[in-house]
Write a protein that holds these residues in place. Structure first.
Motif, PDB file in Angstrom:
ATOM      1  N   TRP A 134      -7.412  -1.928   0.976  1.00 37.45           N
ATOM      2  CA  TRP A 134      -7.173  -2.346  -0.527  1.00 37.45           C
ATOM      3  C   TRP A 134      -8.474  -2.848  -0.582  1.00 37.45           C
ATOM      4  O   TRP A 134      -9.178  -3.146  -2.149  1.00 37.45           O
ATOM      5  CB  TRP A 134      -6.813  -3.714  -0.348  1.00 37.45           C
ATOM      6  N   ALA A 190       1.530   0.823  -6.440  1.00 34.76           N
ATOM      7  CA  ALA A 190       0.282   0.719  -5.439  1.00 34.76           C
ATOM      8  C   ALA A 190      -0.786   1.106  -6.512  1.00 34.76           C
ATOM      9  O   ALA A 190      -1.729   0.546  -6.833  1.00 34.76           O
ATOM     10  CB  ALA A 190       0.093   1.109  -3.936  1.00 34.76           C
ATOM     11  N   ARG A 247      -3.302  -1.031  -8.606  1.00 36.06           N
ATOM     12  CA  ARG A 247      -4.604  -1.163  -8.158  1.00 36.06           C
ATOM     13  C   ARG A 247      -5.344  -1.007  -9.892  1.00 36.06           C
ATOM     14  O   ARG A 247      -6.297  -1.484  -9.573  1.00 36.06           O
ATOM     15  CB  ARG A 247      -4.829   0.196  -7.467  1.00 36.06           C
ATOM     16  N   TYR A 280     -10.696  -0.613  -2.992  1.00 35.58           N
ATOM     17  CA  TYR A 280      -9.982  -0.760  -4.087  1.00 35.58           C
ATOM     18  C   TYR A 280     -10.087  -1.711  -5.112  1.00 35.58           C
ATOM     19  O   TYR A 280      -9.980  -2.353  -6.717  1.00 35.58           O
ATOM     20  CB  TYR A 280      -8.576  -0.355  -4.343  1.00 35.58           C
ATOM     21  N   VAL A 281     -10.220  -3.413  -4.555  1.00 32.52           N
ATOM     22  CA  VAL A 281     -10.568  -4.454  -5.261  1.00 32.52           C
ATOM     23  C   VAL A 281     -12.254  -4.969  -5.619  1.00 32.52           C
ATOM     24  O   VAL A 281     -12.385  -4.743  -4.473  1.00 32.52           O
ATOM     25  CB  VAL A 281      -9.618  -5.056  -4.260  1.00 32.52           C
ATOM     26  N   PHE A 338      -8.622 -11.684  -1.061  1.00 33.14           N
ATOM     27  CA  PHE A 338      -7.642 -11.585  -0.165  1.00 33.14           C
ATOM     28  C   PHE A 338      -6.782 -12.276   0.203  1.00 33.14           C
ATOM     29  O   PHE A 338      -7.823 -13.131   1.121  1.00 33.14           O
ATOM     30  CB  PHE A 338      -8.187 -10.787   0.916  1.00 33.14           C
ATOM     31  N   ARG A 343       1.132  -0.624   0.109  1.00 31.55           N
ATOM     32  CA  ARG A 343      -0.263   0.096   0.608  1.00 31.55           C
ATOM     33  C   ARG A 343       0.772   1.520   0.022  1.00 31.55           C
ATOM     34  O   ARG A 343       0.550   2.129  -0.906  1.00 31.55           O
ATOM     35  CB  ARG A 343      -1.211  -0.122   1.581  1.00 31.55           C
ATOM     36  N   LEU A 402      -1.756  -9.804  -0.950  1.00 29.02           N
ATOM     37  CA  LEU A 402      -1.702  -8.281  -0.754  1.00 29.02           C
ATOM     38  C   LEU A 402       0.495  -9.081   0.502  1.00 29.02           C
ATOM     39  O   LEU A 402      -0.233  -9.005   1.769  1.00 29.02           O
ATOM     40  CB  LEU A 402      -2.608  -8.129   0.356  1.00 29.02           C
TER      41      LEU A 402
END
Ligand code: GLV
Ligand code: MG
Length: 280
Positions: free
Chosen positions: A103, A71, A75, A106-107, A113, A66, A91
């Motif tokens: 995250w 990053a 993303r 944005y994901v 994850f 991050r 991650l």
């Protein structure tokens, strides 16, 4: 997954080779195995080949942390790859659930994850990280962890020869936190790629501590990792024998000189569940 092979996204030939191996999961890496000068091209490679990829293996992309200047571009790539073969993001350097919330913004939904615990701060927060709903697995990152905690190493991610057990405590904590929340726990890579005896010991220790699988950083490590994390015919027969003996008994019973009880049966059942998952 028993074996997870981390392949630099900057090396498409290595990715092609990975597809032909018996690895269970391929991690296409944008982080530490790719130098800064190659990161943009690495992302372009992913954009090109991920849509064309045909494989039964689980495919994941490891983004940069991050805090990194990379990053943002990572993303954007992850959003563009929604609907491709990629089913999870790896991650790295997750220290707190605040990193996961970042995250999560944005994901896109539907992408799991899989987090790496590889810092002192990450380790003390492992339980809350494991509890986060989108997290499906926790992996240990021994090299970064050693750097973070000031543990001297004889080779990257490798403790001094006199202190081979130094990484057992952090990995065990990760396994316990992951399993407390029904998530998977993976051991990190073994860096001495020509040392198969060392790899075998590290993988066996990881399995003994309850780990579900282990990262690989070279195709030659895959067969050994798969073997260690696949219950043997002998283990399966013993597990089945314990279950049968216990089911026929009216409590604790002597099975081939072993005093077995309800807990032994649970251990045996868990082993058979693992076998079923692997065969799927
Ligand atoms: C892996 O990411 C490690 O830091 O060992
Ligand atoms: Mg790392």
């Amino acid at each position: 997954m028993r074996s997870l092979l981390c392949v630099p996204a900057s090396k498409p030939s290595m990715l092609k080779k990975a597809l032909g191996t018996r690895v269970d999961q391929i991690i296409i890496d944008l982080e530490d195995s790719v130098i800064a000068a190659d990161k943009a091209e690495a992302r372009e490679n992913i954009r090109e080949f991920l849509w064309l990829l045909e494989t039964d293996k689980k495919i994941s992309i490891r983004v940069n942390e991050r805090a990194s200047t990379e990053a943002k571009a990572d993303r954007q790539l992850i959003r563009a790859m929604r609907g491709s073969k990629m089913s999870s993001v790896i991650l790295p350097k997750i220290h707190t659930i605040d990193d996961l919330r970042y995250w999560n913004r944005y994901v896109p939904r539907g992408i799991d994850f899989e987090v790496q615990i590889e810092s002192a701060l990450g380790l003390v927060n492992t339980a809350s990280i494991a509890a986060y709903p989108r997290v499906t697995s926790l992996a240990f990152g021994p090299a970064d962890f050693m750097a973070s905690t000031g543990m001297p190493s004889s080779a990257p991610g490798t403790p001094w020869k006199e202190a081979q057990t130094a990484l057992e405590y952090p990995f065990s904590e990760i396994v316990i936190a992951a399993h407390a929340h029904g998530k998977l726990a993976y051991d990190g890579p073994y860096f001495e790629i020509a040392n198969h005896v060392g790899l075998s010991q590290a993988a066996s220790t990881a399995r003994a501590l309850g780990g579900d699988g282990k990262w690989a950083i070279h195709p030659d490590q895959i067969a050994l990792i798969n073997e260690v994390f696949t219950p043997s015919a002998q283990e399966i027969a013993t597990a089945q024998g314990i279950i049968d003996a216990f089911n026929k008994s009216s409590g604790a019973v002597n099975y081939n000189g072993l005093m077995i009880d309800e807990a032994s049966k649970k251990v045996a059942e868990r082993l058979l569940e693992r076998v079923t998952q692997i065969r799927k």
